[in-house]
Motif scaffolding. Structure first.
Motif, PDB file in Angstrom:
ATOM      1  N   TYR A  94       0.836  -1.192   0.000  1.00  0.00           N
ATOM      2  CA  TYR A  94       0.000   0.000   0.000  1.00  0.00           C
ATOM      3  C   TYR A  94       0.878   1.250   0.000  1.00  0.00           C
ATOM      4  O   TYR A  94       1.820   1.343   0.766  1.00  0.00           O
ATOM      5  N   ASP A  95       0.507   2.220  -0.834  1.00  0.00           N
ATOM      6  CA  ASP A  95       1.171   3.504  -0.690  1.00  0.00           C
ATOM      7  C   ASP A  95       0.152   4.476  -0.099  1.00  0.00           C
ATOM      8  O   ASP A  95       0.119   5.650  -0.387  1.00  0.00           O
ATOM      9  N   SER A  96      -0.715   3.918   0.731  1.00  0.00           N
ATOM     10  CA  SER A  96      -1.864   4.679   1.180  1.00  0.00           C
ATOM     11  C   SER A  96      -1.680   5.267   2.566  1.00  0.00           C
ATOM     12  O   SER A  96      -0.992   4.701   3.409  1.00  0.00           O
ATOM     13  N   THR A  97      -2.325   6.405   2.768  1.00  0.00           N
ATOM     14  CA  THR A  97      -2.388   6.935   4.123  1.00  0.00           C
ATOM     15  C   THR A  97      -3.843   6.986   4.549  1.00  0.00           C
ATOM     16  O   THR A  97      -4.212   7.738   5.429  1.00  0.00           O
ATOM     17  N   ALA A  98      -4.667   6.220   3.873  1.00  0.00           N
ATOM     18  CA  ALA A  98      -6.109   6.259   4.164  1.00  0.00           C
ATOM     19  C   ALA A  98      -6.367   5.881   5.618  1.00  0.00           C
ATOM     20  O   ALA A  98      -5.759   4.957   6.147  1.00  0.00           O
ATOM     21  N   THR A  99      -7.304   6.620   6.210  1.00  0.00           N
ATOM     22  CA  THR A  99      -7.778   6.237   7.531  1.00  0.00           C
ATOM     23  C   THR A  99      -8.779   5.102   7.345  1.00  0.00           C
ATOM     24  O   THR A  99      -9.679   5.196   6.512  1.00  0.00           O
ATOM     25  N   LYS A 320      -8.468  10.766  -6.199  1.00  0.00           N
ATOM     26  CA  LYS A 320      -7.518  10.685  -5.076  1.00  0.00           C
ATOM     27  C   LYS A 320      -8.062  11.498  -3.906  1.00  0.00           C
ATOM     28  O   LYS A 320      -8.543  12.611  -4.085  1.00  0.00           O
ATOM     29  N   LYS A 354      -5.560   2.664  -1.640  1.00  0.00           N
ATOM     30  CA  LYS A 354      -4.385   3.400  -2.120  1.00  0.00           C
ATOM     31  C   LYS A 354      -4.736   4.822  -2.552  1.00  0.00           C
ATOM     32  O   LYS A 354      -3.869   5.663  -2.689  1.00  0.00           O
ATOM     33  N   SER A 357      -8.895   8.873   1.108  1.00  0.00           N
ATOM     34  CA  SER A 357      -8.351   9.476   2.322  1.00  0.00           C
ATOM     35  C   SER A 357      -8.909   8.747   3.539  1.00  0.00           C
ATOM     36  O   SER A 357      -8.284   8.717   4.597  1.00  0.00           O
TER      37      SER A 357
END
Ligand SMILES: Nc1nc2c(c(=O)[nH]1)N[C@@H](CN(C=O)c1ccc(C(=O)N[C@@H](CCC(=O)O)C(=O)O)cc1)CN2
Length: 395
Positions: A94-99, A320, A354, A357
């Protein structure tokens, strides 16, 4: 399940249970307890066809102005057969910062508040709220949802009653069961688990529930009042409330935001879109006949999916930073699971996480909060009945 009413159980939540977190959003919690989900019940195509035939028979020609009466039949996502299953969570880069919005914990906090209010009610008037559930037939998914509801009642001290009826009973038998609960003063909330068997007229049965006990919020008057901004419904459908609760508790602004709701069912899509409009969101509704769902969804700040189609919403559907609320709970084959299947949402989580938010998981997102909202609606109803609330619950 036995035919008798499920026993009332008062299981006060342990005093050590975590209290709602203090912080900028804590003010939302008492409202959550007063406020009162779920998934797109995706009936099998055959069931839906049968229903359509019956609806056509009942409709007069003047209904033409209301549009053709054809069911929402979702095509499988394009190239579904050729597409490999999305990868499971483990090992995905994952390159995610999703909560990840934790519905289980939100639901637990709401139940904590409800249990406290039920205790106070018992002290004040000597009664606890009562919820009656009517389950027709032996669908396994419906049986589990009903079990969750009864367990939820037990956890907060709400009395529950269960009427189990055979799938081949007549509509009148279901209406009689509803009528008995209407007359029972210890019952403050009545719900008929959906979907009903094909041969039954759902509208007639739901309309038989007393307005003031309609804790599912599916009575036409409650739906109508939800649609009119100048009116207040007594109850709002639980899945819709759950979606709003998760958004509000996550601090997500709704006013002026473009929200796409995928699905227009009475259980989730329709009430959610109405509720969002009351929150001044700009709402697009996508259904099985929408020609460019991906394009519309990609323009949205918030996507709420209740289509009942596994992995319908791919990463390419999302802008995004979008917020994603996944109401779908779709069983898909999984030979590695003990049951031979597992539940997955409408959204391809591994792709969406990914880009998003914030996102709800399945399971553990909207579902548990839906059940908590049912308990909250039942508590609200009992408060009204015992004169402990002067007006209908706030939205
Ligand atoms: N009368 C009603 N019928 C139906 C409703 C409803 O709100 N009222 N909604 C759905 C089913 N439903 C509640 O009845 C429901 C579905 C799913 C969940 C849930 O908690 N899902 C869990 C996973 C479940 C599992 O592991 O088995 C989750 O998402 O975490 C709750 C309620 C149709 N019928």
């Amino acid at each position: 399940m036995g035919g008798a009413a499920a026993a009332a159980a008062v299981a006060l939540l342990a005093a050590t249970r975590r209290r709602p977190a203090a912080g900028p959003l804590a003010f939302l919690l008492p409202r959550a307890a007063r406020a009162g989900l779920h998934e797109a019940a995706a009936p099998a195509a055959e069931e839906e066809k049968g229903r359509t035939r019956r609806r056509r028979r009942r409709r007069s020609s003047s209904s033409r102005l209301l549009g053709p009466d054809i069911p929402d039949t979702w095509d499988s996502p394009p190239r579904a057969a050729a597409r490999p299953s999305p990868p499971s969570g483990a090992g995905v880069d994952y390159d995610s910062t999703a909560t990840i919005i934790d519905g289980k914990s939100v639901a637990e906090d709401i139940r904590f508040q409800i249990a406290e209010e039920v205790r106070q009610m018992k002290n004040a008037v000597g009664h606890v709220p009562g919820l009656a559930v009517v389950l027709v037939g032996d669908r396994r998914d419906s049986e589990s949802y009903v079990r969750y509801k009864i367990k939820g009642c037990e956890e907060v001290g709400i009395k529950s009653l269960l009427a189990e009826l055979p799938g081949n009973c007549t509509e009148d038998v279901v209406v009689d069961s509803v009528s008995r609960f209407n007359e029972d003063p210890s019952v403050h909330g009545i719900l008929v688990q959906l979907p009903l068997p094909q041969h039954m007229d759902e509208e007639r049965i739901l309309s038989a529930i007393s307005l003031e006990k309609d804790v599912d919020g599916f009575h036409p008057l409650n739906v109508g009042n939800l649609a009119l901004r100048s009116r207040k419904p007594l109850f709002v459908p639980c899945a819709a409330k759950a979606c709003l609760e998760l958004l509000l508790q996550s601090g997500i602004e709704l006013m002026g935001k473009h929200v796409t709701v995928i699905g227009r069912s009475k259980v989730v899509g329709l009430p959610t879109s109405l509720l969002l409009q009351r929150h001044h969101a700009t709402v697009s509704i996508i259904h099985a006949f929408t020609t460019n769902p991906e394009e519309i969804t990609r323009q949205s700040d918030i996507v709420i999916s209740a289509a009942g189609v596994a992995n319908l919403v791919r990463g390419s559907w999302l802008k995004k930073g979008a917020v994603v609320i996944d109401v779908g709970t779709n069983p898909i084959e999984d030979p590695t699971s003990d049951y031979g299947y597992r539940l997955t949402g409408d959204v391809c989580f591994e792709e969406a996480v990914k880009l998003a938010s914030a996102i709800t998981p399945v399971p553990g997102g909207v579902g548990p909060v839906t059940i908590a909202m049912l308990l909250a609606n039942t508590l609200d109803s009992a408060k009204l009945a015992y004169g402990l609330a002067t007006e209908s619950p706030e939205l």
